[in-house]
Design a protein around this motif. Structure first.
Motif, PDB file in Angstrom:
ATOM      1  N   MET A   1      42.130  48.568  47.896  1.00 21.39           N
ATOM      2  CA  MET A   1      42.309  48.219  46.629  1.00 21.39           C
ATOM      3  C   MET A   1      41.786  46.881  46.561  1.00 21.39           C
ATOM      4  O   MET A   1      42.522  45.861  47.384  1.00 21.39           O
ATOM      5  N   SER A   2      41.108  46.386  45.916  1.00 21.52           N
ATOM      6  CA  SER A   2      40.618  44.865  45.722  1.00 21.52           C
ATOM      7  C   SER A   2      41.700  44.121  44.952  1.00 21.52           C
ATOM      8  O   SER A   2      42.391  44.678  44.360  1.00 21.52           O
ATOM      9  N   GLU A   3      41.494  42.663  45.213  1.00 19.93           N
ATOM     10  CA  GLU A   3      42.302  41.879  44.943  1.00 19.93           C
ATOM     11  C   GLU A   3      42.117  41.530  43.210  1.00 19.93           C
ATOM     12  O   GLU A   3      40.909  41.482  42.997  1.00 19.93           O
ATOM     13  N   ILE A   4      43.006  41.635  42.507  1.00 22.44           N
ATOM     14  CA  ILE A   4      42.963  41.206  41.046  1.00 22.44           C
ATOM     15  C   ILE A   4      42.961  39.850  40.885  1.00 22.44           C
ATOM     16  O   ILE A   4      44.324  39.436  41.054  1.00 22.44           O
ATOM     17  N   PRO A   5      42.227  39.015  40.216  1.00 19.25           N
ATOM     18  CA  PRO A   5      42.653  37.338  39.940  1.00 19.25           C
ATOM     19  C   PRO A   5      43.618  37.455  38.957  1.00 19.25           C
ATOM     20  O   PRO A   5      43.695  37.988  38.103  1.00 19.25           O
ATOM     21  N   GLY A   6      44.434  36.679  39.271  1.00 19.09           N
ATOM     22  CA  GLY A   6      45.686  36.383  38.555  1.00 19.09           C
ATOM     23  C   GLY A   6      45.368  35.600  37.256  1.00 19.09           C
ATOM     24  O   GLY A   6      45.991  35.591  36.422  1.00 19.09           O
ATOM     25  N   ASP A   7      44.248  35.193  37.007  1.00 25.95           N
ATOM     26  CA  ASP A   7      43.864  34.361  35.738  1.00 25.95           C
ATOM     27  C   ASP A   7      43.352  35.210  34.775  1.00 25.95           C
ATOM     28  O   ASP A   7      42.934  34.956  33.797  1.00 25.95           O
ATOM     29  N   LEU A   8      43.192  36.525  34.768  1.00 28.62           N
ATOM     30  CA  LEU A   8      42.605  37.410  34.015  1.00 28.62           C
ATOM     31  C   LEU A   8      43.470  38.355  33.051  1.00 28.62           C
ATOM     32  O   LEU A   8      44.382  38.383  33.438  1.00 28.62           O
ATOM     33  N   LYS A   9      42.778  38.641  32.182  1.00 25.25           N
ATOM     34  CA  LYS A   9      43.576  39.767  31.237  1.00 25.25           C
ATOM     35  C   LYS A   9      42.819  41.120  31.102  1.00 25.25           C
ATOM     36  O   LYS A   9      41.402  40.785  31.348  1.00 25.25           O
ATOM     37  N   PHE A  10      43.295  42.290  31.017  1.00 28.66           N
ATOM     38  CA  PHE A  10      42.569  43.400  31.043  1.00 28.66           C
ATOM     39  C   PHE A  10      42.893  44.217  29.847  1.00 28.66           C
ATOM     40  O   PHE A  10      43.792  44.208  29.363  1.00 28.66           O
ATOM     41  N   MET A  11      41.720  45.075  29.561  1.00 29.81           N
ATOM     42  CA  MET A  11      41.882  46.048  28.429  1.00 29.81           C
ATOM     43  C   MET A  11      42.351  47.597  29.402  1.00 29.81           C
ATOM     44  O   MET A  11      41.821  47.719  30.669  1.00 29.81           O
ATOM     45  N   LYS A  12      42.795  48.409  28.881  1.00 28.34           N
ATOM     46  CA  LYS A  12      43.028  49.912  29.754  1.00 28.34           C
ATOM     47  C   LYS A  12      41.722  50.475  29.949  1.00 28.34           C
ATOM     48  O   LYS A  12      41.648  51.314  30.852  1.00 28.34           O
ATOM     49  N   SER A  13      40.667  50.076  29.158  1.00 29.88           N
ATOM     50  CA  SER A  13      39.127  50.628  29.300  1.00 29.88           C
ATOM     51  C   SER A  13      38.595  49.921  30.721  1.00 29.88           C
ATOM     52  O   SER A  13      37.279  49.836  30.781  1.00 29.88           O
ATOM     53  N   HIS A  14      39.242  48.909  31.261  1.00 32.75           N
ATOM     54  CA  HIS A  14      38.746  48.328  32.460  1.00 32.75           C
ATOM     55  C   HIS A  14      37.915  47.186  32.399  1.00 32.75           C
ATOM     56  O   HIS A  14      37.310  46.563  33.002  1.00 32.75           O
ATOM     57  N   GLU A  15      37.919  46.351  30.959  1.00 30.87           N
ATOM     58  CA  GLU A  15      36.997  45.212  30.903  1.00 30.87           C
ATOM     59  C   GLU A  15      38.072  44.063  31.264  1.00 30.87           C
ATOM     60  O   GLU A  15      39.189  44.274  30.842  1.00 30.87           O
ATOM     61  N   TRP A  16      37.538  43.207  31.816  1.00 31.26           N
ATOM     62  CA  TRP A  16      38.441  41.631  32.086  1.00 31.26           C
ATOM     63  C   TRP A  16      37.999  40.636  31.040  1.00 31.26           C
ATOM     64  O   TRP A  16      36.727  40.519  30.559  1.00 31.26           O
ATOM     65  N   ALA A  17      38.880  39.824  30.716  1.00 31.47           N
ATOM     66  CA  ALA A  17      38.648  38.412  30.110  1.00 31.47           C
ATOM     67  C   ALA A  17      39.063  37.446  30.948  1.00 31.47           C
ATOM     68  O   ALA A  17      40.353  37.509  31.301  1.00 31.47           O
ATOM     69  N   ARG A  18      38.487  36.244  30.891  1.00 30.91           N
ATOM     70  CA  ARG A  18      38.943  35.190  31.360  1.00 30.91           C
ATOM     71  C   ARG A  18      38.754  33.971  30.290  1.00 30.91           C
ATOM     72  O   ARG A  18      37.692  33.636  29.810  1.00 30.91           O
ATOM     73  N   VAL A  19      39.945  33.517  30.146  1.00 28.44           N
ATOM     74  CA  VAL A  19      39.749  32.515  29.104  1.00 28.44           C
ATOM     75  C   VAL A  19      39.510  31.096  29.594  1.00 28.44           C
ATOM     76  O   VAL A  19      39.778  30.575  30.799  1.00 28.44           O
ATOM     77  N   GLU A  20      38.119  30.499  29.173  1.00 26.92           N
ATOM     78  CA  GLU A  20      37.844  29.205  29.705  1.00 26.92           C
ATOM     79  C   GLU A  20      37.933  28.172  28.986  1.00 26.92           C
ATOM     80  O   GLU A  20      37.553  26.918  29.445  1.00 26.92           O
ATOM     81  N   GLY A  21      38.932  28.232  28.086  1.00 24.76           N
ATOM     82  CA  GLY A  21      39.426  27.010  27.280  1.00 24.76           C
ATOM     83  C   GLY A  21      38.319  26.674  26.202  1.00 24.76           C
ATOM     84  O   GLY A  21      37.307  27.317  26.143  1.00 24.76           O
ATOM     85  N   ASP A  22      38.407  25.762  25.262  1.00 22.77           N
ATOM     86  CA  ASP A  22      37.452  25.766  24.056  1.00 22.77           C
ATOM     87  C   ASP A  22      37.322  26.727  23.176  1.00 22.77           C
ATOM     88  O   ASP A  22      36.449  26.969  22.657  1.00 22.77           O
ATOM     89  N   GLY A  23      38.327  27.841  23.382  1.00 24.82           N
ATOM     90  CA  GLY A  23      38.237  28.983  22.455  1.00 24.82           C
ATOM     91  C   GLY A  23      37.250  29.883  23.044  1.00 24.82           C
ATOM     92  O   GLY A  23      37.089  30.837  21.959  1.00 24.82           O
ATOM     93  N   LYS A  24      36.816  29.707  24.077  1.00 17.35           N
ATOM     94  CA  LYS A  24      35.844  30.747  24.610  1.00 17.35           C
ATOM     95  C   LYS A  24      36.527  31.936  25.774  1.00 17.35           C
ATOM     96  O   LYS A  24      37.538  31.400  26.356  1.00 17.35           O
ATOM     97  N   VAL A  25      35.919  32.967  25.758  1.00 13.70           N
ATOM     98  CA  VAL A  25      36.454  33.830  26.753  1.00 13.70           C
ATOM     99  C   VAL A  25      35.078  34.666  27.212  1.00 13.70           C
ATOM    100  O   VAL A  25      34.391  34.974  26.649  1.00 13.70           O
ATOM    101  N   THR A  26      35.192  34.687  28.737  1.00 12.52           N
ATOM    102  CA  THR A  26      34.154  35.484  29.438  1.00 12.52           C
ATOM    103  C   THR A  26      34.586  36.765  29.675  1.00 12.52           C
ATOM    104  O   THR A  26      35.515  36.933  29.949  1.00 12.52           O
ATOM    105  N   VAL A  27      33.652  37.629  29.543  1.00 12.00           N
ATOM    106  CA  VAL A  27      34.226  39.392  29.632  1.00 12.00           C
ATOM    107  C   VAL A  27      33.278  39.843  30.781  1.00 12.00           C
ATOM    108  O   VAL A  27      31.983  39.530  30.809  1.00 12.00           O
ATOM    109  N   GLY A  28      33.817  40.687  31.535  1.00 13.50           N
ATOM    110  CA  GLY A  28      33.126  41.786  32.277  1.00 13.50           C
ATOM    111  C   GLY A  28      33.963  42.899  32.586  1.00 13.50           C
ATOM    112  O   GLY A  28      34.825  43.238  31.996  1.00 13.50           O
ATOM    113  N   ILE A  29      33.504  43.655  33.707  1.00 14.26           N
ATOM    114  CA  ILE A  29      34.286  44.916  33.954  1.00 14.26           C
ATOM    115  C   ILE A  29      34.861  44.511  35.161  1.00 14.26           C
ATOM    116  O   ILE A  29      34.644  43.931  36.119  1.00 14.26           O
TER     117      ILE A  29
END
Length: 131
Positions: A1-29
């Motif tokens: 099982m891979s490490e899950i970065p502690g600074d991310l938020k997740f959707m149940k559909s497996h997308e992640w969101a990383r808050v970048e500050g400045d009101g921006k958020v980066t998204v991945g799977i």
């Protein structure tokens, strides 16, 4: 099982969101999602300037096995996309939480982040998925 970065938020559909500050958020799977999909061969990203709604599909990742929609974790406007994925979609397989990011949004409603799963909740979701 891979490490899950502690600074991310997740959707149940497996997308992640990383808050970048400045009101921006980066998204991945998530790493889990790319593992389920297998080798990615094509990525369709939103366009810069597109407005996306939380919970709506706004990108597609395609593997030899299946195509999968990628959903927006929050509502906002696309300000950046990871154009390098056009030539190297496998970057998502290799580094789902890093170089394999998909797009960055300017958030309209940052409080939507509160509805996402934290890393521990996401890990729990994955464990329950396996049973």
């Amino acid at each position: 099982m891979s490490e899950i970065p502690g600074d991310l938020k997740f959707m149940k559909s497996h997308e992640w969101a990383r808050v970048e500050g400045d009101g921006k958020v980066t998204v991945g799977i998530s790493d889990h999602a790319q593992g389920l999909l297998g080798d990615l061969v094509y990525v369709e990203l939103p366009n810069v300037g597109d407005r996306v709604e939380a919970g709506n599909a706004c990108a597609v990742v395609e593997s030899v096995k299946a195509a999968s929609d990628v959903y927006a974790p929050v509502t906002g406007t696309v300000v950046e996309v990871n154009a390098a994925l056009a030539d190297k979609p496998e970057t998502i397989n290799e580094d789902a939480y890093g170089e394999g990011w998909l797009y960055t949004l300017e958030m309209e409603e940052p409080e939507q982040l509160n509805e996402l799963l934290g890393p521990d909740d996401y890990a729990e979701l994955l464990e329950n998925d396996d049973h």
